[in-house]
Structure formats: C-alpha cells, structure tokens
Design a protein around this motif. Structure first.
Motif, PDB file in Angstrom:
ATOM      1  N   HIS A 156      46.443  16.833  89.109  1.00 22.38           N
ATOM      2  CA  HIS A 156      46.715  15.562  88.412  1.00 22.38           C
ATOM      3  C   HIS A 156      46.432  15.705  86.923  1.00 22.38           C
ATOM      4  O   HIS A 156      45.764  16.646  86.475  1.00 22.38           O
ATOM      5  N   LYS A 157      46.934  14.736  86.176  1.00 24.68           N
ATOM      6  CA  LYS A 157      46.726  14.717  84.728  1.00 24.68           C
ATOM      7  C   LYS A 157      45.387  14.073  84.396  1.00 24.68           C
ATOM      8  O   LYS A 157      44.866  13.248  85.160  1.00 24.68           O
ATOM      9  N   VAL A 158      44.837  14.447  83.256  1.00 29.59           N
ATOM     10  CA  VAL A 158      43.697  13.764  82.663  1.00 29.59           C
ATOM     11  C   VAL A 158      44.094  13.386  81.239  1.00 29.59           C
ATOM     12  O   VAL A 158      44.539  14.237  80.463  1.00 29.59           O
ATOM     13  N   ALA A 159      43.962  12.095  80.920  1.00 31.50           N
ATOM     14  CA  ALA A 159      44.297  11.595  79.589  1.00 31.50           C
ATOM     15  C   ALA A 159      43.017  11.404  78.785  1.00 31.50           C
ATOM     16  O   ALA A 159      42.071  10.752  79.258  1.00 31.50           O
ATOM     17  N   PHE A 160      42.988  11.959  77.570  1.00 32.98           N
ATOM     18  CA  PHE A 160      41.813  11.877  76.717  1.00 32.98           C
ATOM     19  C   PHE A 160      41.990  10.803  75.648  1.00 32.98           C
ATOM     20  O   PHE A 160      43.116  10.450  75.265  1.00 32.98           O
ATOM     21  N   THR A 161      40.865  10.318  75.139  1.00 30.16           N
ATOM     22  CA  THR A 161      40.879   9.376  74.025  1.00 30.16           C
ATOM     23  C   THR A 161      41.471  10.048  72.794  1.00 30.16           C
ATOM     24  O   THR A 161      41.071  11.163  72.433  1.00 30.16           O
ATOM     25  N   ASP A 162      42.390   9.388  72.164  1.00 35.61           N
ATOM     26  CA  ASP A 162      43.019   9.929  70.949  1.00 35.61           C
ATOM     27  C   ASP A 162      41.956  10.106  69.864  1.00 35.61           C
ATOM     28  O   ASP A 162      41.255   9.156  69.496  1.00 35.61           O
ATOM     29  N   GLY A 163      41.804  11.326  69.381  1.00 37.42           N
ATOM     30  CA  GLY A 163      40.817  11.617  68.356  1.00 37.42           C
ATOM     31  C   GLY A 163      39.422  11.887  68.875  1.00 37.42           C
ATOM     32  O   GLY A 163      38.508  12.150  68.089  1.00 37.42           O
ATOM     33  N   GLY A 164      39.236  11.837  70.208  1.00 37.44           N
ATOM     34  CA  GLY A 164      37.925  12.101  70.792  1.00 37.44           C
ATOM     35  C   GLY A 164      37.628  13.592  70.835  1.00 37.44           C
ATOM     36  O   GLY A 164      38.482  14.435  70.517  1.00 37.44           O
ATOM     37  N   PRO A 165      36.427  13.965  71.257  1.00 32.97           N
ATOM     38  CA  PRO A 165      36.029  15.384  71.243  1.00 32.97           C
ATOM     39  C   PRO A 165      36.880  16.265  72.151  1.00 32.97           C
ATOM     40  O   PRO A 165      37.157  17.421  71.808  1.00 32.97           O
ATOM     41  N   PHE A 166      37.308  15.763  73.307  1.00 31.54           N
ATOM     42  CA  PHE A 166      38.143  16.579  74.186  1.00 31.54           C
ATOM     43  C   PHE A 166      39.533  16.770  73.592  1.00 31.54           C
ATOM     44  O   PHE A 166      40.103  17.868  73.664  1.00 31.54           O
ATOM     45  N   HIS A 167      40.093  15.724  72.997  1.00 24.54           N
ATOM     46  CA  HIS A 167      41.390  15.838  72.315  1.00 24.54           C
ATOM     47  C   HIS A 167      41.297  16.870  71.195  1.00 24.54           C
ATOM     48  O   HIS A 167      42.162  17.759  71.057  1.00 24.54           O
ATOM     49  N   LYS A 168      40.245  16.786  70.396  1.00 27.44           N
ATOM     50  CA  LYS A 168      40.095  17.714  69.274  1.00 27.44           C
ATOM     51  C   LYS A 168      39.908  19.148  69.760  1.00 27.44           C
ATOM     52  O   LYS A 168      40.468  20.093  69.179  1.00 27.44           O
ATOM     53  N   LEU A 169      39.134  19.320  70.823  1.00 27.58           N
ATOM     54  CA  LEU A 169      38.850  20.665  71.314  1.00 27.58           C
ATOM     55  C   LEU A 169      40.062  21.296  71.978  1.00 27.58           C
ATOM     56  O   LEU A 169      40.357  22.485  71.764  1.00 27.58           O
ATOM     57  N   LEU A 170      40.802  20.528  72.765  1.00 25.34           N
ATOM     58  CA  LEU A 170      41.915  21.065  73.546  1.00 25.34           C
ATOM     59  C   LEU A 170      43.257  20.917  72.852  1.00 25.34           C
ATOM     60  O   LEU A 170      44.246  21.501  73.303  1.00 25.34           O
ATOM     61  N   GLY A 171      43.312  20.137  71.774  1.00 23.87           N
ATOM     62  CA  GLY A 171      44.559  19.987  71.024  1.00 23.87           C
ATOM     63  C   GLY A 171      45.623  19.205  71.757  1.00 23.87           C
ATOM     64  O   GLY A 171      46.811  19.359  71.483  1.00 23.87           O
ATOM     65  N   ALA A 172      45.221  18.370  72.709  1.00 25.59           N
ATOM     66  CA  ALA A 172      46.171  17.573  73.482  1.00 25.59           C
ATOM     67  C   ALA A 172      45.480  16.309  73.968  1.00 25.59           C
ATOM     68  O   ALA A 172      44.263  16.307  74.193  1.00 25.59           O
ATOM     69  N   THR A 173      46.228  15.244  74.131  1.00 27.35           N
ATOM     70  CA  THR A 173      45.675  14.014  74.683  1.00 27.35           C
ATOM     71  C   THR A 173      45.881  13.935  76.187  1.00 27.35           C
ATOM     72  O   THR A 173      45.407  12.988  76.829  1.00 27.35           O
ATOM     73  N   GLU A 174      46.554  14.934  76.766  1.00 23.70           N
ATOM     74  CA  GLU A 174      46.793  14.930  78.206  1.00 23.70           C
ATOM     75  C   GLU A 174      46.895  16.369  78.703  1.00 23.70           C
ATOM     76  O   GLU A 174      47.590  17.194  78.098  1.00 23.70           O
ATOM     77  N   VAL A 175      46.186  16.670  79.791  1.00 25.73           N
ATOM     78  CA  VAL A 175      46.213  18.006  80.381  1.00 25.73           C
ATOM     79  C   VAL A 175      46.296  17.875  81.897  1.00 25.73           C
ATOM     80  O   VAL A 175      46.046  16.805  82.461  1.00 25.73           O
TER      81      VAL A 175
END
Length: 258
Positions: A156-175
């Motif tokens: 399944h997908k995981v959606a991250f907060t835009d501009g949050g630490p996971f978005h910044k680290l992974l370079g995507a808002t959804e993985v």
C-alpha cells in the motif's frame, strides 16, 4: 576506526519450541551494518540483565525492531483483552524507559513496527489491538502464506506531510511500503507527530516533536531489502548518519572549565 554501535532490541524466542533465546532478525543486522555503516549489537530486552544506563553508555543508537508480542495495554492504561494477543513484559520494561531517555539525551533511535508502537506508548500514546477490525480500515497483517518475498512485498501507499521530515528525506510525498502489523496508533502521544498515513488513515510514519535527536519511526518493515529499496535505504542511511554524529560528539574531549 571502530564503527559506532547500534543496539538492536531483541525478542524472546524459543528454539525448537524449547530452548529460550534472545533473537534478532538477520535483515536488521544487515541493514545496520551495510546501510547505516554501524556495528550491530543484539540487546537482550530484559531489565534483569541490562539497565537503561548501561545501554545508553554502551550504544550510540538503537534500532527498535518489530516482533510478534505486543506492548501490554497496561502500559497505556487499558485492560488486557484476547484481541491484544501475546506480550513481552520484559521488553516493555526495557524499551519504554530507554526511549524516553533517548529523547531526553538526543540519542538516536529508529522505530520499526512494534518499535514504532513502543515510541508512541513511551510518549503517552495508545494503541488499537486490531486495525483490521475497525470500520473502514484495511487488513495490515502479514499474509499467512507464501515466500518471504511475497510476505514483504509492497502492498500500500504511504502519504507524507508536504514539507515534513519524511518528505524531505525521501524526496516524495507518497511511497509504496510493505505491511505486516496488526496493531496501530489509536491516540498519538502529546509529542508524537504523525507524518505519514496509509490510504485507510492508519498512521505509518512518526517523529517526536522537539526532540534533539533522530526519532523517525515507521509502521512498515524497511529492513527488508534495505540496501536496494529506494525508500528503505535513505531511512537507514539517515539513521546511520545521526548515530555517527552522536558518537563523534560523545567521543570529543570535554571542555576544560575555567
């Protein structure tokens, strides 16, 4: 130069249903050694054998692993029910105070699956005993049959907060991630920030607000194919960088007082 030490929290296990052991998955050690570039050290999660102070001094960071036993609901003020499954009170007694101490000291930890849930409970949160029984939620449990590749497949997908630490680290808002858990966050602890969710709203990525150290934790299992998976590798690399930085700071000579 010696690599910094990552304590890998073990799980109680019976070999051949008879011989007690403190077990740690090989893939956890491989991720720590080969991706985080740290020395993996299996920790017996039993407060009669190790103390929090000893662990803090011996290790530079901690990997809070997944495991079949769940955090006992008494740890978050709820009664035990059959839906809560099996428990490991010794692990609870080791990891929960360890997490709180690491947050205070800025000592890095990376929470995975049960470890993710431990971080929430340690910081005052609660858990649902069974996600799949909730209205509108999906079954996040590991498939009962199939090869390891099939059990750890992306589901399944995981959606991250835009501009949050996971978005910044992974370079995507959804993985895309795997999913092998039954429980999940019910109420987030006061300092827990939910930074990623599954399509059904289940929290999947968190960190501790205001913590001075690395506290990223995920509900999925990034140790699977950590060296090659485009989501797992950056997580373990970032964790390793934080552990190296903590070890370097700990190893510097203390400043002389005037």
């Amino acid at each position: 130069m010696a690599r910094p030490v990552v304590g890998i929290i073990s799980n109680s296990h019976l070999i051949n249903d008879q011989y007690p052991a403190h077990a740690g998955g090989t893939m956890n050690s491989c991720a720590v050694a080969h991706v985080s570039d740290c020395l993996p050290l299996i920790i017996p999660a039993d407060p009669s054998l190790v103390s929090v102070d000893e662990l803090l001094e011996t290790c530079d960071g901690f990997l809070l692993t997944g495991g079949r036993p769940n955090v006992h609901p008494e740890e978050y003020g709820e009664p035990e029910t059959p839906a809560h499954g099996s428990f490991d009170r010794s692990r609870d007694a080791t990891t929960l105070p360890l997490i709180r101490a690491c947050v205070e000291r800025g000592q890095p930890f990376f929470g995975v699956c049960r470890g993710f849930q431990e971080v929430n409970v340690a910081l005052g949160g609660t858990l649902y005993p069974e996600i799949r029984d909730l209205p509108g939620r999906d079954n996040h449990r590991m498939p009962p049959d199939g090869t390891l590749e099939e059990k750890f497949a992306l589901r399944h997908k995981v959606a991250f907060t835009d501009g949050g630490p996971f978005h910044k680290l992974l370079g995507a808002t959804e993985v895309m991630t795997n999913t092998l858990h039954g429980q999940g966050i019910k109420v987030a602890g006061p300092r827990i920030v939910i930074d990623g969710t599954a399509p059904d709203g289940t929290p999947e990525a968190i960190y501790v607000r205001g913590a001075p150290g690395f506290t990223l934790s995920v509900q999925w299992h990034p140790e699977w194919n950590a060296a090659s998976d485009p989501v797992s590798r950056p997580l373990f690399q970032a964790f390793g960088e934080a552990v190296h930085a903590f070890a370097d700071a700990k190893g510097r000579p203390a400043l002389k007082r005037a």
